[in-house]
Design a protein around this motif. Structure first.
Motif, PDB file in Angstrom:
ATOM      1  N   VAL A 336      -3.656  -5.488  14.469  1.00 45.26           N
ATOM      2  CA  VAL A 336      -4.755  -4.806  13.795  1.00 45.26           C
ATOM      3  C   VAL A 336      -5.901  -5.780  13.577  1.00 45.26           C
ATOM      4  CG1 VAL A 336      -3.207  -3.266  12.559  1.00 45.26           C
ATOM      5  CG2 VAL A 336      -3.931  -5.385  11.484  1.00 45.26           C
ATOM      6  N   ILE A 337      -7.062  -5.209  13.331  1.00 49.59           N
ATOM      7  CA  ILE A 337      -8.197  -6.025  12.908  1.00 49.59           C
ATOM      8  C   ILE A 337      -8.415  -5.714  11.438  1.00 49.59           C
ATOM      9  CG2 ILE A 337     -10.676  -6.331  13.131  1.00 49.59           C
ATOM     10  CD1 ILE A 337     -10.346  -5.749  16.098  1.00 49.59           C
ATOM     11  N   GLN A 338      -8.569  -6.755  10.644  1.00 52.95           N
ATOM     12  CA  GLN A 338      -8.794  -6.511   9.224  1.00 52.95           C
ATOM     13  C   GLN A 338      -9.846  -7.465   8.685  1.00 52.95           C
ATOM     14  OE1 GLN A 338      -4.952  -7.343   7.344  1.00 52.95           O
ATOM     15  NE2 GLN A 338      -5.746  -9.317   6.738  1.00 52.95           N
ATOM     16  N   ASN A 339     -10.436  -7.071   7.564  1.00 55.52           N
ATOM     17  CA  ASN A 339     -11.366  -7.961   6.896  1.00 55.52           C
ATOM     18  C   ASN A 339     -10.603  -9.159   6.387  1.00 55.52           C
ATOM     19  OD1 ASN A 339     -13.874  -6.704   7.070  1.00 55.52           O
ATOM     20  ND2 ASN A 339     -13.299  -5.234   5.492  1.00 55.52           N
ATOM     21  N   LYS A 340     -11.269 -10.325   6.415  1.00 56.03           N
ATOM     22  CA  LYS A 340     -10.586 -11.498   5.866  1.00 56.03           C
ATOM     23  C   LYS A 340     -10.312 -11.316   4.385  1.00 56.03           C
ATOM     24  CE  LYS A 340     -11.783 -15.190   8.997  1.00 56.03           C
ATOM     25  NZ  LYS A 340     -12.921 -16.011   9.405  1.00 56.03           N
ATOM     26  N   SER A 341     -11.200 -10.551   3.744  1.00 56.86           N
ATOM     27  CA  SER A 341     -11.048 -10.363   2.301  1.00 56.86           C
ATOM     28  C   SER A 341     -10.006  -9.290   1.980  1.00 56.86           C
ATOM     29  CB  SER A 341     -12.388  -9.945   1.708  1.00 56.86           C
ATOM     30  OG  SER A 341     -12.821  -8.749   2.348  1.00 56.86           O
ATOM     31  N   HIS A 342      -9.513  -8.618   3.010  1.00 58.08           N
ATOM     32  CA  HIS A 342      -8.576  -7.525   2.775  1.00 58.08           C
ATOM     33  C   HIS A 342      -7.315  -8.044   2.081  1.00 58.08           C
ATOM     34  CE1 HIS A 342      -6.461  -3.755   3.749  1.00 58.08           C
ATOM     35  NE2 HIS A 342      -5.409  -4.536   3.886  1.00 58.08           N
ATOM     36  N   SER A 343      -6.921  -7.386   1.009  1.00 61.54           N
ATOM     37  CA  SER A 343      -5.721  -7.865   0.333  1.00 61.54           C
ATOM     38  C   SER A 343      -4.633  -6.801   0.392  1.00 61.54           C
ATOM     39  CB  SER A 343      -6.036  -8.208  -1.120  1.00 61.54           C
ATOM     40  OG  SER A 343      -6.129  -7.028  -1.871  1.00 61.54           O
ATOM     41  N   ASP A 344      -3.430  -7.279   0.602  1.00 62.10           N
ATOM     42  CA  ASP A 344      -2.295  -6.360   0.648  1.00 62.10           C
ATOM     43  C   ASP A 344      -2.007  -5.781  -0.737  1.00 62.10           C
ATOM     44  OD1 ASP A 344      -1.902  -6.501   3.298  1.00 62.10           O
ATOM     45  OD2 ASP A 344      -0.337  -8.019   3.229  1.00 62.10           O
ATOM     46  N   GLU A 345      -2.389  -6.537  -1.778  1.00 64.45           N
ATOM     47  CA  GLU A 345      -2.048  -6.118  -3.142  1.00 64.45           C
ATOM     48  C   GLU A 345      -2.609  -4.733  -3.462  1.00 64.45           C
ATOM     49  OE1 GLU A 345      -2.332  -9.388  -2.505  1.00 64.45           O
ATOM     50  OE2 GLU A 345      -0.217  -9.597  -3.073  1.00 64.45           O
ATOM     51  N   HIS A 384       2.247  -0.829   6.497  1.00 67.78           N
ATOM     52  CA  HIS A 384       2.077  -1.081   5.060  1.00 67.78           C
ATOM     53  C   HIS A 384       3.382  -0.860   4.309  1.00 67.78           C
ATOM     54  CE1 HIS A 384      -2.076  -1.957   5.215  1.00 67.78           C
ATOM     55  NE2 HIS A 384      -2.471  -0.753   5.572  1.00 67.78           N
ATOM     56  N   LEU A 385       4.106   0.197   4.699  1.00 65.23           N
ATOM     57  CA  LEU A 385       5.372   0.487   4.021  1.00 65.23           C
ATOM     58  C   LEU A 385       6.370  -0.639   4.271  1.00 65.23           C
ATOM     59  CD1 LEU A 385       5.741   4.307   4.745  1.00 65.23           C
ATOM     60  CD2 LEU A 385       5.162   3.218   2.580  1.00 65.23           C
ATOM     61  N   LEU A 386       6.389  -1.139   5.508  1.00 65.36           N
ATOM     62  CA  LEU A 386       7.321  -2.228   5.815  1.00 65.36           C
ATOM     63  C   LEU A 386       6.957  -3.495   5.038  1.00 65.36           C
ATOM     64  CD1 LEU A 386       7.783  -1.692   9.649  1.00 65.36           C
ATOM     65  CD2 LEU A 386       9.471  -1.310   7.859  1.00 65.36           C
ATOM     66  N   THR A 387       5.645  -3.709   4.896  1.00 67.52           N
ATOM     67  CA  THR A 387       5.212  -4.854   4.095  1.00 67.52           C
ATOM     68  C   THR A 387       5.677  -4.677   2.645  1.00 67.52           C
ATOM     69  OG1 THR A 387       3.247  -4.915   5.465  1.00 67.52           O
ATOM     70  CG2 THR A 387       3.225  -6.283   3.493  1.00 67.52           C
ATOM     71  N   ALA A 388       5.490  -3.468   2.131  1.00 64.36           N
ATOM     72  CA  ALA A 388       5.906  -3.188   0.753  1.00 64.36           C
ATOM     73  C   ALA A 388       7.409  -3.371   0.608  1.00 64.36           C
ATOM     74  CB  ALA A 388       5.505  -1.764   0.378  1.00 64.36           C
ATOM     75  N   GLU A 389       8.141  -2.999   1.641  1.00 67.78           N
ATOM     76  CA  GLU A 389       9.588  -3.167   1.604  1.00 67.78           C
ATOM     77  C   GLU A 389       9.947  -4.654   1.555  1.00 67.78           C
ATOM     78  OE1 GLU A 389      11.791  -2.643   5.181  1.00 67.78           O
ATOM     79  OE2 GLU A 389      13.454  -1.667   4.161  1.00 67.78           O
ATOM     80  N   SER A 390       9.251  -5.437   2.379  1.00 66.08           N
ATOM     81  CA  SER A 390       9.582  -6.860   2.434  1.00 66.08           C
ATOM     82  C   SER A 390       9.223  -7.555   1.125  1.00 66.08           C
ATOM     83  CB  SER A 390       8.879  -7.530   3.607  1.00 66.08           C
ATOM     84  OG  SER A 390       7.504  -7.611   3.347  1.00 66.08           O
ATOM     85  N   LYS A 391       8.288  -6.962   0.367  1.00 68.10           N
ATOM     86  CA  LYS A 391       7.940  -7.532  -0.935  1.00 68.10           C
ATOM     87  C   LYS A 391       8.883  -7.042  -2.026  1.00 68.10           C
ATOM     88  CE  LYS A 391       3.933  -9.666   0.033  1.00 68.10           C
ATOM     89  NZ  LYS A 391       2.670  -9.094   0.465  1.00 68.10           N
ATOM     90  N   GLY A 392       9.843  -6.177  -1.660  1.00 71.48           N
ATOM     91  CA  GLY A 392      10.814  -5.711  -2.635  1.00 71.48           C
ATOM     92  C   GLY A 392      10.356  -4.499  -3.431  1.00 71.48           C
ATOM     93  N   GLU A 401      17.748  12.864   9.101  1.00 74.25           N
ATOM     94  CA  GLU A 401      16.451  13.478   8.839  1.00 74.25           C
ATOM     95  C   GLU A 401      15.295  12.538   9.146  1.00 74.25           C
ATOM     96  OE1 GLU A 401      16.779  14.733   4.720  1.00 74.25           O
ATOM     97  OE2 GLU A 401      18.823  15.291   5.262  1.00 74.25           O
ATOM     98  N   GLY A 402      15.611  11.259   9.310  1.00 70.74           N
ATOM     99  CA  GLY A 402      14.541  10.331   9.640  1.00 70.74           C
ATOM    100  C   GLY A 402      14.529   9.103   8.758  1.00 70.74           C
ATOM    101  N   PHE A 403      13.413   8.437   8.819  1.00 69.23           N
ATOM    102  CA  PHE A 403      13.226   7.145   8.192  1.00 69.23           C
ATOM    103  C   PHE A 403      12.329   7.358   6.969  1.00 69.23           C
ATOM    104  CE2 PHE A 403      12.454   2.538   9.794  1.00 69.23           C
ATOM    105  CZ  PHE A 403      12.679   2.053   8.538  1.00 69.23           C
ATOM    106  N   ARG A 404      12.891   7.150   5.767  1.00 70.51           N
ATOM    107  CA  ARG A 404      12.078   7.380   4.571  1.00 70.51           C
ATOM    108  C   ARG A 404      12.136   6.166   3.658  1.00 70.51           C
ATOM    109  NH1 ARG A 404      10.757  12.675   4.723  1.00 70.51           N
ATOM    110  NH2 ARG A 404       9.880  12.697   2.653  1.00 70.51           N
ATOM    111  N   PHE A 405      11.141   6.094   2.796  1.00 72.32           N
ATOM    112  CA  PHE A 405      11.108   4.977   1.852  1.00 72.32           C
ATOM    113  C   PHE A 405      11.148   5.484   0.416  1.00 72.32           C
ATOM    114  CE2 PHE A 405       9.422   3.089   5.667  1.00 72.32           C
ATOM    115  CZ  PHE A 405       9.965   1.816   5.647  1.00 72.32           C
ATOM    116  N   TYR A 406      11.852   4.737  -0.418  1.00 70.48           N
ATOM    117  CA  TYR A 406      11.956   5.061  -1.846  1.00 70.48           C
ATOM    118  C   TYR A 406      11.524   3.846  -2.654  1.00 70.48           C
ATOM    119  CZ  TYR A 406      14.830   9.188  -0.821  1.00 70.48           C
ATOM    120  OH  TYR A 406      15.291  10.392  -0.370  1.00 70.48           O
ATOM    121  N   ILE A 407      11.171   4.098  -3.891  1.00 71.96           N
ATOM    122  CA  ILE A 407      10.915   2.987  -4.802  1.00 71.96           C
ATOM    123  C   ILE A 407      12.225   2.206  -4.942  1.00 71.96           C
ATOM    124  CG2 ILE A 407      11.415   4.390  -6.869  1.00 71.96           C
ATOM    125  CD1 ILE A 407       8.629   1.837  -6.888  1.00 71.96           C
ATOM    126  N   ASN A 408      12.105   0.892  -4.983  1.00 76.54           N
ATOM    127  CA  ASN A 408      13.302   0.051  -5.049  1.00 76.54           C
ATOM    128  C   ASN A 408      13.889   0.067  -6.458  1.00 76.54           C
ATOM    129  OD1 ASN A 408      15.241  -1.873  -4.887  1.00 76.54           O
ATOM    130  ND2 ASN A 408      13.908  -3.502  -4.122  1.00 76.54           N
TER     131      ASN A 408
END
Lengths: 438, 179
Positions: A336-345, A384-392, A401-408
């Motif tokens: 992807v191309i992103q702004n340098k200032s782009h924050s994952d937070e 983004h979801l995978l990043t959020a997953e890796s951050k716990g 039914e597929g691949f879903r994400f839940y709050i940890n």
């Protein structure tokens, strides 16, 4: 930088020249000096990038991005043909120009005096092709066309017709046959010439179309700011759509291999950095490389670039620090191309609020749910979801039914007392949400 | 709250990600921890000593949310128990797992306590009597796995607390307590 000798030229944020309306780049050379042998106090323009456009000769400092100077082609009175000597075969070759200048030495189209300026091409530059491009650009006088009425430039070439009637010439004997042969040659030559003129006409029309698009866009922009609140939603929506279309017509002077030569990727990279700013803003600070490829090529029209070129252009961003954007490669290989200032937070915070909604607590979210909620492409949402997953923050659920994400919730549960549900926290919220619904 | 027979299940049993082996290390550690506790708890209350990975095991699937553990996940959770000494693989193929909700040492202590409580000093009992006799009824020893029991007895024998000998009449082995 340009001092009192040359004109100042504006640059974009990433160090590309800001072109005038209708101006198109023709040729790019690196390591070029501009010197003036007549004036000893002429400031040195050393080892910069020289860009020849249909309107100007631009010189951009190679090391210091702030410096750029311009010589309008309109001020050029004469181009001396380069001398062929032993000296030019080794090392430097020069192209001398006679330009109009004011009495105090400043270059000006209406200047009363003239000075001779030399462009010194260092390194292995193709002097001949630069010289012929320069002559072409200079003699086509397109800066006049765009400042007055476009399309006039062609008439000059038209008038220089070479074909005259062959009446009164004898048509007999061997010489007659030869003459006939000659006439046939000339007539095919003429039709070929005409065919190419048609092509030229088409190209100048295309230029007009781009100008028209540009004009309409500006009009729309000024319209939307002047009575922005008054317009109803529908109108604003169609305005927006119209603008999008017009924007995608966009790049008037695409950097091409032909015009930029060895500097192709570097110049392309700078142009890309300028171009990507608007789509990036609209996509929320991050955009898939594939999308950029499509948008960029659409804006370039016929001068398409290959995916490889795009990748190289992005890779060069790291080398010069001027670009506010960067290429990012996710672990999954998605680029992807992103702004340098782009924050994952920021994105993480949004995702967190999404997964804590009661529906998402119960059933989790799929990448496409997240894409809708975040207003971005599903591919990006998944990253983004995978990043959020890796951050716990999230954890995954893979089922038929597929691949879903839940709050940890794992971190909220006490392993020493698996039946305990603490009074506050996500686990407690989850338990009450799930049990209420049965 | 959901139940499995008379076993009370914790809330998170209905949390779908609990049934997917988590790839992120820290999350997985928490998940493994919770599975270890639940498996030991369940086996203790249900007196289950052996889990066969290829057989149905009630804990490893949840029909309410339609989730069940993959083979890889089962093996991962049981391996975690094995590495803590709370379980043992019974074969090389990791198809059957012996669950030690009490360690062998704890079982040995249990047996000694049982013998003391029942005044069994210098008495001879068969191994089978310890597992299913009237005396052991109501204690943890009742219905316990024979392999585990034998290993606990062997441990006691090494310490000189019991003597194990082949019975003359039956196939069963006899145990003499010498406290």
């Amino acid at each position: 930088m340009a001092g009192r000798w040359l004109l100042e030229a504006q640059l974009t944020g990433s160090g590309r020249p800001v072109l005038h309306p209708g101006e198109v780049e023709c040729y790019t050379l690196s390591s070029v000096d501009i010197i003036c042998e007549e004036k000893p106090n002429f400031p040195p323009f050393r080892s910069g990038v020289l860009i020849l456009t249909t309107h100007r000769i631009l010189w951009i400092d190679g090391t210091n991005k702030s410096g750029a100077a311009a010589i309008p082609l309109g001020a050029v009175n004469h181009i001396y043909s380069p001398s062929k000597s032993i000296k030019t075969m080794f090392g430097k070759s020069k192209v001398r120009l006679q330009v109009s200048a004011t009495a105090d030495g400043r270059i000006d189209e209406r200047g009363s005096t003239a000075i001779v300026i030399a462009l010194v091409l260092r390194g292995k530059s193709d002097l001949d092709s630069f010289y012929s491009r320069l002559r072409d650009a200079w003699s086509s006088r397109s800066w006049e066309a765009s400042s007055s009425n476009p399309g006039r430039s062609d008439s000059r070439e038209n008038s220089s017709g070479f074909f005259e009637g062959s009446s009164g010439v004898r048509m007999a004997g061997v010489s007659g046959i030869l003459r006939k042969e000659q006439e046939m040659w000339e007539s095919t030559d003429k039709s070929l010439q005409e065919a190419f003129q048609d092509l030229n006409a088409l190209m100048s029309k295309a230029k007009e179309m781009v100008m028209l698009a540009e004009k309409m866009r500006l009009k729309l922009l000024s319209g939307s700011t002047s009575f922005g609140n008054a317009t109803n939603d529908e109108e604003a929506g169609s305005n927006q759509e119209m603008q999008d279309w017009l924007l995608s017509v966009g790049i008037v002077s695409p950097v091409t291999k032909e015009s930029a030569g060895a500097l192709y990727h570097q110049q392309l990279s700078r142009q890309l950095a300028d171009f990507v700013r608007i789509p990036l803003e609209r996509a929320g600070g991050m955009i898939a490389l594939i999308d950029v490829y499509c948008l960029f090529n659409r804006a370039r029209g016929t001068e398409l670039i290959s995916p490889e070129d795009l990748l190289q252009a992005c890779a060069i961003w790291e080398k010069f620090d001027v670009s506010p954007v960067m290429l990012r490669k996710f672990d999954s290989g998605v680029m992807v191309i992103q702004n340098k200032s782009h924050s994952d937070e920021e994105v993480l915070a949004k995702i967190k609020s999404i997964v804590l909604k009661s529906e998402a607590l119960k059933n989790g979210i799929s990448p496409s749910d997240a894409a809708i909620a975040l207003g971005i492409a599903p591919l990006m949402a998944k990253e983004h979801l995978l990043t959020a997953e890796s951050k716990g923050l999230l954890c995954r659920d893979i089922s038929p039914e597929g691949f879903r994400f839940y709050i940890n919730l794992f971190k909220d549960i006490d392993p020493n007392n698996i039946y305990l549900v603490k009074d506050h926290g996500n686990y407690q919220t989850w338990v009450s949400t799930v049990t209420v619904s049965g | 709250m959901q139940r499995l027979g008379d076993f009370k299940l914790p809330h998170f049993f209905n949390y779908p990600p609990y049934f997917t082996l988590q790839p992120i290390r820290e999350t997985r550690e928490k998940q493994v921890q919770l599975w270890k506790e639940l498996i030991l708890d369940y086996c203790r209350t249900q007196k289950i000593f052996v889990i066969g990975l290829e057989e149905e095991f009630p804990l490893f699937s949840n029909p309410v949310i339609e989730r069940s553990l993959s083979h890889e996940a089962k093996e991962a959770f049981l391996s975690a128990l094995v590495s803590e000494g709370r379980a043992e693989w019974m074969d090389r193929g990791h198809k059957r797992c012996l669950i030690l909700w009490l360690r062998i040492q704890d079982w040995a202590d249990c047996i000694l306590r049982f013998a003391k409580d029942n005044g069994l000093e210098d008495t001879v009992m068969t191994v089978e009597e310890i597992r299913s006799g009237i005396e052991s009824r109501g204690t943890e020893l009742h219905g316990m796995d024979r392999t585990v029991l034998m290993r606990a007895l062997k441990l006691l024998e090494q310490k000189g607390k019991v003597a194990i000998f082949k019975g003359a009449s039956t196939d069963d082995e006899g145990v003499k307590f010498s406290l």
